[in-house]
Design an enzyme around this catalytic site. Structure first.
Site, PDB file in Angstrom:
ATOM      1  N   ASP A  86      17.015  13.572  28.783  1.00 46.26           N
ATOM      2  CA  ASP A  86      18.329  13.783  28.095  1.00 46.26           C
ATOM      3  C   ASP A  86      19.078  12.471  28.515  1.00 46.26           C
ATOM      4  OD1 ASP A  86      20.003  15.803  26.521  1.00 46.26           O
ATOM      5  OD2 ASP A  86      21.295  14.898  28.205  1.00 46.26           O
ATOM      6  N   HIS A 133      14.389  21.974  24.819  1.00 51.31           N
ATOM      7  CA  HIS A 133      14.986  21.096  25.376  1.00 51.31           C
ATOM      8  C   HIS A 133      14.837  20.728  27.052  1.00 51.31           C
ATOM      9  CE1 HIS A 133      17.640  17.456  25.178  1.00 51.31           C
ATOM     10  NE2 HIS A 133      18.453  17.945  26.416  1.00 51.31           N
TER      11      HIS A 133
END
Length: 396
Positions: free
Chosen positions: A137, A371
């Site tokens: 991320d 994610h």
């Protein structure tokens, strides 16, 4: 690391407190503060700590995450012969001595300072170089810039979820800068169903209060956010987007392209999972989640949100144009989840990684991973990492 935290050995912080309040980690993981000499002391978790006798691997988390996000990588990579270091990055967790305010100086969160923070940790630990820097991320762009700017120190790089991105462009030719970028925020607001881009929302002065003082509380807000972006939410079926236009971006879920009338807390409240799901979730137990909610309840979210503010501030993109055209020359690897929209949220970036990295050795999309892939599918992620290390480090 299959043991629950309740069964694990307690790890003491340098100040005598048990790590992350009441919560614990398995034995073999150490917690301490590191003076980086870059204007901040960073809290780190580490495993395989035997001085500088072992090659070092650095793990950089994203938003809203912590060093704890790498709990499933620390010991397996240490058992493979590495000194593994995961810091709470600037503005996060135990690296934040107080709640960060919106009025605080934004300069310390610039990309160059973030690279300096990582280098400061490495130098403080006594290393001249790092075998690999791995980022997820928001940690991924930082890892990419570590490798781009200091290939002599960061000898390989892994980017997780966020594709390898080029340095800001500085076109050649007298008329090359005449094109204007589309105003995506206005285009999204003008849609029949008015929308707003999460990046712009996260850069506003209301984002921290919206999350920190969420009506459902920080714990439930984070539960919904992690669930909503995971492979467990059936709506995550990502695909490449054709262009950076409002109509294309609006095809992504609401955690990326939010309804204009809803803030972050309301968006997450609308996607709160059931109690049955929470009770059965193994990759993010209530004990795991409490680590995050305890820390973010203490610090707020502004430290992490400052990364978005920096991304929206032209001062900081301008300074990086000094490196326009500079590629990443060390061995590189991308790992994403096949249910993670982050792979495609910047149209064309995933497909263009080969032009950013001159030695892109692997592109992997982990099956049934969203994610939070290092937490959702730790065994598969660790297998890819170790195979990458075997390819880039003879004898490992």
């Amino acid at each position: 690391m299959s043991r629950s935290m309740a069964q694990s050995e307690k790890v003491e912080c340098g100040n005598g407190d048990v790590l992350y309040g009441r919560d614990t980690l398995p034995g073999g993981i150490r917690s301490r503060q590191i003076a980086t000499r870059t204007g901040v002391n960073l809290h780190i978790l580490e495993a395989g700590h035997l001085g500088t006798a072992r090659p070092c691997v650095v793990l950089l988390h994203g938003f809203p995450e912590l060093a704890y996000s790498w709990r499933n990588q620390l010991l397996p990579l240490a058992h493979a012969g590495f000194h593994v270091v995961a810091p709470d990055l600037r503005g996060y967790g135990r690296s934040a001595t107080r709640a960060v305010a919106y009025s605080d100086d934004l300069l310390p969160y610039s990309m160059l300072n973030r690279v300096s923070d990582v280098l400061g940790v490495v130098r403080a630990l006594g290393y001249a170089e790092v075998a690999s820097v791995i980022g997820h991320d928001w940690g991924a762009p930082t890892a990419q810039w570590c490798a781009r700017l200091r290939p002599d120190v960061f000898r390989s790089v892994v980017s997780m979820s966020t594709p390898f991105l080029p340095a800001p462009a500085l076109p050649r030719g007298a008329d090359s800068g005449s094109r204007s970028e589309p105003d995506i925020d206005n285009e999204l607001a003008a849609l029949k169903r008015p929308r707003q881009h999460y990046f712009s929302v996260n850069a506003t002065d209301r984002a921290n209060e919206d999350m920190w003082r969420a009506p459902q509380g920080v714990h439930d807000l984070l539960r919904a956010l992690y669930y909503f972006k995971s492979a467990d939410w059936e709506g995550n079926q990502p695909f490449p987007l054709a262009s950076w236009t409002a109509s294309e971006l609006a095809r992504m879920p609401e955690y990326y392209i939010m309804d204009s009338h809803m803030g972050i807390a309301a968006t997450m409240a609308a996607h709160m999972p059931s109690k049955a799901y929470i009770d059965e979730c193994k990759w993010m137990t209530e004990g795991d989640l409490r680590v995050y909610s305890t820390e973010f309840s203490r610090t707020g979210f502004q430290g992490g949100l400052n990364y978005y503010r920096r991304g929206n501030d032209p001062r900081f993109s301008t300074e990086l144009k000094a490196f326009s055209g500079r590629t990443i020359a060390v061995p590189a690897c991308f790992i994403g989840g096949d249910r993670d929209w982050a792979t495609y949220q910047s149209p064309g970036a995933f497909e263009d990684m080969g032009s950013v990295c001159t030695r892109l050795l692997g592109v992997h999309l982990i099956d049934r991973a969203g994610h939070s892939l290092a937490e959702e599918r730790p065994a598969q992620v660790n297998e890819v990492l170790l195979e990458f290390f075997r390819r880039t480090m003879p004898g490992r």
